[in-house]
Design a protein around this motif. Structure first.
Motif, mmCIF file in Angstrom:
data_model
loop_
_atom_site.group_PDB
_atom_site.id
_atom_site.type_symbol
_atom_site.label_atom_id
_atom_site.label_comp_id
_atom_site.label_asym_id
_atom_site.label_seq_id
_atom_site.Cartn_x
_atom_site.Cartn_y
_atom_site.Cartn_z
ATOM 1 N N SER A 15 0.071 -2.822 -5.448
ATOM 2 C CA SER A 15 0.911 -3.193 -4.312
ATOM 3 C C SER A 15 2.165 -3.966 -4.718
ATOM 4 O O SER A 15 3.239 -3.765 -4.137
ATOM 5 C CB SER A 15 0.103 -4.004 -3.292
ATOM 6 N N GLU A 16 2.061 -4.844 -5.692
ATOM 7 C CA GLU A 16 3.220 -5.616 -6.135
ATOM 8 C C GLU A 16 4.255 -4.706 -6.776
ATOM 9 O O GLU A 16 5.460 -4.862 -6.561
ATOM 10 C CB GLU A 16 2.781 -6.696 -7.129
ATOM 11 N N LYS B 185 5.948 -2.831 -4.016
ATOM 12 C CA LYS B 185 6.858 -3.718 -3.295
ATOM 13 C C LYS B 185 8.165 -3.887 -4.063
ATOM 14 O O LYS B 185 9.257 -3.818 -3.478
ATOM 15 C CB LYS B 185 6.186 -5.074 -3.072
ATOM 16 N N ASN B 186 8.053 -4.105 -5.364
ATOM 17 C CA ASN B 186 9.245 -4.285 -6.202
ATOM 18 C C ASN B 186 10.108 -3.022 -6.243
ATOM 19 O O ASN B 186 11.332 -3.098 -6.386
ATOM 20 C CB ASN B 186 8.845 -4.684 -7.619
ATOM 21 N N ASP C 173 10.287 -0.973 -3.741
ATOM 22 C CA ASP C 173 10.612 -0.662 -2.340
ATOM 23 C C ASP C 173 10.016 0.685 -1.933
ATOM 24 O O ASP C 173 10.688 1.540 -1.361
ATOM 25 C CB ASP C 173 12.129 -0.662 -2.121
ATOM 26 N N ASN D 257 6.631 2.421 0.023
ATOM 27 C CA ASN D 257 5.549 2.156 0.972
ATOM 28 C C ASN D 257 4.364 3.078 0.695
ATOM 29 O O ASN D 257 4.538 4.286 0.530
ATOM 30 C CB ASN D 257 6.058 2.374 2.401
#
Length: 205
Positions: free
Chosen positions: A73-74, A77-78, A80, A82
């Motif tokens: 997930s990290e 997120k980094n 961008d 989903n």
């Protein structure tokens, strides 16, 4: 070669400026991490090559997919990107849980690496025509038609510059191929350059 070159510069005392020490020290750290990933993947492939028996149990595919995605997930997120889940949350499959986690890890990780900002990775698990089906689809950079047949080969990378930047070893999909073969599953890929990639794994039961 990079590690050795910068190591020689440090050892000879040629790098003394504080900013240069940080810059080249960071490069050594990055290249060491890439080398570690490569060594681990080669060891894993060797283990899969030698293993002809798979110990199976009833594995909830959606739970396994979500737990794997949580670890990534990290990274998503980094980048961008989903991660979306679809399908039967209670679907279970007789398979090796450790291998299936590894399969999800490599497929989701690849879809994050070769994606675009604001992109998505859609993970689906469904029961179709009496078979358990895993689908990982993204709207990333896609694969040229000429390279599609080679994508599961060891060390083959479509975008070498991006692979280097993201720590890709070119072995992730080769590991996926081995895992599907050990489960006697069918592996399919559909991709269009600039629009994304879809990989489907269909189990016999």
């Amino acid at each position: 070669t990079t590690i050795r070159g910068f190591g020689e510069l440090f050892g000879s005392g040629m790098i003394t400026d504080t900013e240069d020490i940080k810059k080249y020290g960071s490069r050594i750290q990055q290249e060491s991490q890439r080398l570690l990933f490569l060594i681990n993947d080669i060891i894993r492939l060797s283990e899969l090559d030698e293993n002809n028996e798979v110990v199976t149990s009833s594995v909830n595919l959606m739970d396994t997919a979500r737990e794997t995605a949580e670890i990534l997930s990290e990274k998503a997120k980094n980048a961008d990107v989903n991660i979306i889940f679809e399908g039967d949350k209670n679907l279970c499959c007789m398979c090796n849980e450790s291998y299936i986690r590894e399969l999800f890890t490599n497929l989701i990780d690849n879809s994050i690496k070769y994606n675009k900002k604001g992109g998505y990775v859609k993970v689906s698990v469904n029961f179709r025509d009496g078979k358990n089906v895993i689908t990982v689809k993204d709207n990333g950079i896609g694969i040229p038609e000429s390279d599609t047949e080679r994508i599961f080969e060891r060390f083959f990378r479509v975008d070498k510059s991006r692979s280097k930047a993201t720590g890709g070893t070119g072995l992730g999909l080769a590991i996926v191929k081995h895992i599907t073969q050990l489960h006697d599953a069918k592996l399919e890929i559909s991709s269009e350059e600039g629009k994304g990639t879809e990989i489907i794994v269909t189990f016999k039961d």
